[in-house]
Design a protein around this motif. Sequence first.
Motif, PDB file in Angstrom:
ATOM      1  N   ALA A  60       0.836  -1.207   0.000  1.00 52.96           N
ATOM      2  CA  ALA A  60       0.000   0.000   0.000  1.00 52.96           C
ATOM      3  C   ALA A  60       0.872   1.257   0.000  1.00 52.96           C
ATOM      4  O   ALA A  60       0.579   2.224  -0.717  1.00 52.96           O
ATOM      5  CB  ALA A  60      -0.939  -0.002   1.200  1.00 52.96           C
ATOM      6  N   ILE A  61       1.937   1.243   0.786  1.00 52.69           N
ATOM      7  CA  ILE A  61       2.865   2.389   0.807  1.00 52.69           C
ATOM      8  C   ILE A  61       3.436   2.629  -0.583  1.00 52.69           C
ATOM      9  O   ILE A  61       3.463   3.768  -1.070  1.00 52.69           O
ATOM     10  CB  ILE A  61       3.994   2.168   1.837  1.00 52.69           C
ATOM     11  N   LEU A  62       3.889   1.574  -1.229  1.00 51.68           N
ATOM     12  CA  LEU A  62       4.467   1.715  -2.570  1.00 51.68           C
ATOM     13  C   LEU A  62       3.443   2.239  -3.569  1.00 51.68           C
ATOM     14  O   LEU A  62       3.755   3.093  -4.406  1.00 51.68           O
ATOM     15  CB  LEU A  62       5.049   0.384  -3.043  1.00 51.68           C
ATOM     16  N   LEU A  63       2.219   1.746  -3.487  1.00 48.55           N
ATOM     17  CA  LEU A  63       1.170   2.216  -4.396  1.00 48.55           C
ATOM     18  C   LEU A  63       0.841   3.687  -4.162  1.00 48.55           C
ATOM     19  O   LEU A  63       0.630   4.454  -5.116  1.00 48.55           O
ATOM     20  CB  LEU A  63      -0.083   1.357  -4.249  1.00 48.55           C
ATOM     21  N   ILE A  64       0.808   4.092  -2.919  1.00 52.06           N
ATOM     22  CA  ILE A  64       0.512   5.493  -2.605  1.00 52.06           C
ATOM     23  C   ILE A  64       1.655   6.390  -3.053  1.00 52.06           C
ATOM     24  O   ILE A  64       1.422   7.469  -3.631  1.00 52.06           O
ATOM     25  CB  ILE A  64       0.175   5.657  -1.114  1.00 52.06           C
ATOM     26  N   ILE A  65       2.887   5.965  -2.844  1.00 56.77           N
ATOM     27  CA  ILE A  65       4.028   6.741  -3.338  1.00 56.77           C
ATOM     28  C   ILE A  65       3.950   6.860  -4.860  1.00 56.77           C
ATOM     29  O   ILE A  65       4.168   7.936  -5.426  1.00 56.77           O
ATOM     30  CB  ILE A  65       5.360   6.105  -2.897  1.00 56.77           C
ATOM     31  N   GLY A  66       3.604   5.755  -5.513  1.00 56.65           N
ATOM     32  CA  GLY A  66       3.452   5.777  -6.966  1.00 56.65           C
ATOM     33  C   GLY A  66       2.367   6.740  -7.418  1.00 56.65           C
ATOM     34  O   GLY A  66       2.515   7.428  -8.437  1.00 56.65           O
ATOM     35  N   SER A  67       1.273   6.818  -6.660  1.00 54.39           N
ATOM     36  CA  SER A  67       0.202   7.750  -7.034  1.00 54.39           C
ATOM     37  C   SER A  67       0.676   9.192  -6.921  1.00 54.39           C
ATOM     38  O   SER A  67       0.337  10.027  -7.763  1.00 54.39           O
ATOM     39  CB  SER A  67      -1.047   7.505  -6.183  1.00 54.39           C
ATOM     40  N   HIS A  68       1.473   9.485  -5.908  1.00 47.78           N
ATOM     41  CA  HIS A  68       2.001  10.851  -5.769  1.00 47.78           C
ATOM     42  C   HIS A  68       2.972  11.169  -6.912  1.00 47.78           C
ATOM     43  O   HIS A  68       2.943  12.274  -7.463  1.00 47.78           O
ATOM     44  CB  HIS A  68       2.693  11.033  -4.421  1.00 47.78           C
ATOM     45  N   PHE A  69       3.813  10.232  -7.246  1.00 43.31           N
ATOM     46  CA  PHE A  69       4.732  10.444  -8.363  1.00 43.31           C
ATOM     47  C   PHE A  69       3.937  10.663  -9.655  1.00 43.31           C
ATOM     48  O   PHE A  69       4.273  11.545 -10.449  1.00 43.31           O
ATOM     49  CB  PHE A  69       5.689   9.254  -8.507  1.00 43.31           C
ATOM     50  N   GLY A  70       2.876   9.903  -9.833  1.00 36.95           N
ATOM     51  CA  GLY A  70       2.019  10.071 -11.009  1.00 36.95           C
ATOM     52  C   GLY A  70       1.396  11.459 -11.061  1.00 36.95           C
ATOM     53  O   GLY A  70       1.255  12.052 -12.140  1.00 36.95           O
ATOM     54  N   GLU A  71       1.030  11.996  -9.904  1.00 39.97           N
ATOM     55  CA  GLU A  71       0.452  13.337  -9.876  1.00 39.97           C
ATOM     56  C   GLU A  71       1.496  14.398 -10.200  1.00 39.97           C
ATOM     57  O   GLU A  71       1.183  15.399 -10.857  1.00 39.97           O
ATOM     58  CB  GLU A  71      -0.202  13.593  -8.527  1.00 39.97           C
ATOM     59  N   ILE A  72       2.723  14.193  -9.760  1.00 40.44           N
ATOM     60  CA  ILE A  72       3.796  15.126 -10.125  1.00 40.44           C
ATOM     61  C   ILE A  72       4.011  15.102 -11.635  1.00 40.44           C
ATOM     62  O   ILE A  72       4.156  16.149 -12.278  1.00 40.44           O
ATOM     63  CB  ILE A  72       5.094  14.797  -9.364  1.00 40.44           C
ATOM     64  N   VAL A  73       3.991  13.912 -12.209  1.00 44.52           N
ATOM     65  CA  VAL A  73       4.131  13.793 -13.669  1.00 44.52           C
ATOM     66  C   VAL A  73       2.942  14.467 -14.363  1.00 44.52           C
ATOM     67  O   VAL A  73       3.114  15.178 -15.365  1.00 44.52           O
ATOM     68  CB  VAL A  73       4.266  12.309 -14.091  1.00 44.52           C
ATOM     69  N   ALA A  74       1.738  14.293 -13.826  1.00 49.56           N
ATOM     70  CA  ALA A  74       0.556  14.934 -14.413  1.00 49.56           C
ATOM     71  C   ALA A  74       0.696  16.449 -14.364  1.00 49.56           C
ATOM     72  O   ALA A  74       0.402  17.140 -15.353  1.00 49.56           O
ATOM     73  CB  ALA A  74      -0.710  14.481 -13.685  1.00 49.56           C
ATOM     74  N   TRP A  75       1.146  16.992 -13.227  1.00 49.97           N
ATOM     75  CA  TRP A  75       1.370  18.436 -13.147  1.00 49.97           C
ATOM     76  C   TRP A  75       2.443  18.873 -14.133  1.00 49.97           C
ATOM     77  O   TRP A  75       2.356  19.973 -14.703  1.00 49.97           O
ATOM     78  CB  TRP A  75       1.738  18.862 -11.727  1.00 49.97           C
ATOM     79  N   SER A  76       3.443  18.033 -14.352  1.00 48.95           N
ATOM     80  CA  SER A  76       4.475  18.361 -15.333  1.00 48.95           C
ATOM     81  C   SER A  76       3.870  18.497 -16.717  1.00 48.95           C
ATOM     82  O   SER A  76       4.161  19.453 -17.443  1.00 48.95           O
ATOM     83  CB  SER A  76       5.567  17.287 -15.355  1.00 48.95           C
ATOM     84  N   TYR A  77       3.036  17.539 -17.078  1.00 45.22           N
ATOM     85  CA  TYR A  77       2.379  17.598 -18.389  1.00 45.22           C
ATOM     86  C   TYR A  77       1.467  18.819 -18.512  1.00 45.22           C
ATOM     87  O   TYR A  77       1.409  19.455 -19.571  1.00 45.22           O
ATOM     88  CB  TYR A  77       1.594  16.318 -18.672  1.00 45.22           C
ATOM     89  N   ILE A  78       0.771  19.138 -17.446  1.00 47.27           N
ATOM     90  CA  ILE A  78      -0.096  20.324 -17.474  1.00 47.27           C
ATOM     91  C   ILE A  78       0.753  21.583 -17.690  1.00 47.27           C
ATOM     92  O   ILE A  78       0.417  22.439 -18.512  1.00 47.27           O
ATOM     93  CB  ILE A  78      -0.926  20.424 -16.175  1.00 47.27           C
ATOM     94  N   CYS A  79       1.861  21.673 -16.953  1.00 43.48           N
ATOM     95  CA  CYS A  79       2.732  22.846 -17.089  1.00 43.48           C
ATOM     96  C   CYS A  79       3.396  22.901 -18.465  1.00 43.48           C
ATOM     97  O   CYS A  79       3.612  23.994 -19.001  1.00 43.48           O
ATOM     98  CB  CYS A  79       3.782  22.854 -15.985  1.00 43.48           C
ATOM     99  N   VAL A  80       3.724  21.740 -19.033  1.00 47.49           N
ATOM    100  CA  VAL A  80       4.278  21.719 -20.385  1.00 47.49           C
ATOM    101  C   VAL A  80       3.228  22.212 -21.374  1.00 47.49           C
ATOM    102  O   VAL A  80       3.507  23.032 -22.258  1.00 47.49           O
ATOM    103  CB  VAL A  80       4.781  20.304 -20.770  1.00 47.49           C
ATOM    104  N   ALA A  81       1.995  21.735 -21.215  1.00 47.74           N
ATOM    105  CA  ALA A  81       0.922  22.153 -22.120  1.00 47.74           C
ATOM    106  C   ALA A  81       0.644  23.647 -22.007  1.00 47.74           C
ATOM    107  O   ALA A  81       0.335  24.305 -23.008  1.00 47.74           O
ATOM    108  CB  ALA A  81      -0.353  21.361 -21.832  1.00 47.74           C
ATOM    109  N   LEU A  82       0.782  24.185 -20.796  1.00 46.56           N
ATOM    110  CA  LEU A  82       0.553  25.615 -20.581  1.00 46.56           C
ATOM    111  C   LEU A  82       1.788  26.448 -20.908  1.00 46.56           C
ATOM    112  O   LEU A  82       1.737  27.677 -20.821  1.00 46.56           O
ATOM    113  CB  LEU A  82       0.116  25.867 -19.133  1.00 46.56           C
ATOM    114  N   GLN A  83       2.890  25.790 -21.238  1.00 44.84           N
ATOM    115  CA  GLN A  83       4.164  26.438 -21.585  1.00 44.84           C
ATOM    116  C   GLN A  83       4.648  27.369 -20.468  1.00 44.84           C
ATOM    117  O   GLN A  83       5.006  28.521 -20.717  1.00 44.84           O
ATOM    118  CB  GLN A  83       4.039  27.178 -22.903  1.00 44.84           C
ATOM    119  N   VAL A  84       4.657  26.832 -19.250  1.00 37.89           N
ATOM    120  CA  VAL A  84       5.093  27.610 -18.099  1.00 37.89           C
ATOM    121  C   VAL A  84       6.608  27.795 -18.126  1.00 37.89           C
ATOM    122  O   VAL A  84       7.116  28.868 -17.795  1.00 37.89           O
ATOM    123  CB  VAL A  84       4.644  26.931 -16.784  1.00 37.89           C
ATOM    124  N   PHE A  85       7.361  26.762 -18.528  1.00 35.36           N
ATOM    125  CA  PHE A  85       8.818  26.818 -18.612  1.00 35.36           C
ATOM    126  C   PHE A  85       9.266  26.357 -19.984  1.00 35.36           C
ATOM    127  O   PHE A  85       8.573  25.580 -20.641  1.00 35.36           O
ATOM    128  CB  PHE A  85       9.458  25.927 -17.531  1.00 35.36           C
TER     129      PHE A  85
END
Length: 179
Positions: A83-108
């Motif tokens: 469960a710990i590993l799955l939850i850590i994976g979900s957080h990493f997935g959300e960081i990746v999702a925010w990365s994609y959102i920021c790439v799409a918005l051309q923040v950097f």
Amino acid sequence: MNLIDHFMKLPGFGSLPSFSTLFSEINTDMGNSEIWFALILACLMLTMHGVAVLMIAGAFHWLDRKLENKRVYGSNFLPYFIAILLIIGSHFGEIVAWSYICVALQVFPTNPQTFYFAGEMYTTVGYGDYTVTERWRILPIIISFSGIFAVSMSGAALYSMMGALLNRSNQNPKSGAGF
């Protein structure tokens, strides 16, 4: 004199704007309809994170009940670590999702810079020296709040799971209590 009247007489407090004025000024200052898109995505990500954590916790409790009477030492802690590993994976997935959102918005301008920014804002580490344009200056607040709430949900679920494990070890009928 009530407390609000007392504060309004303090220097600087008499000139405070109303909430609607403050919100209107911030909205005008942002001048960016894409930020509302980011807010909606943050709400959706938090909803999905909550559902994922509930599913992980539900699977843990189901598996934990199945392993409750097994005589294999430590078998009950295996679902917790999964469960710990799955939850850590979900957080990493959300960081990746925010990365994609920021790439799409051309923040950097670069993808690695965007990924590090998203990770630092999500975890609220704040180590990096990121300067966002005026257009995106509220984005770190949105990402940070989504990370804070997601980590809180995960912490509560992990606490619940650990409590289930610890309570069972205290209720062992073969503890020699003699009752």
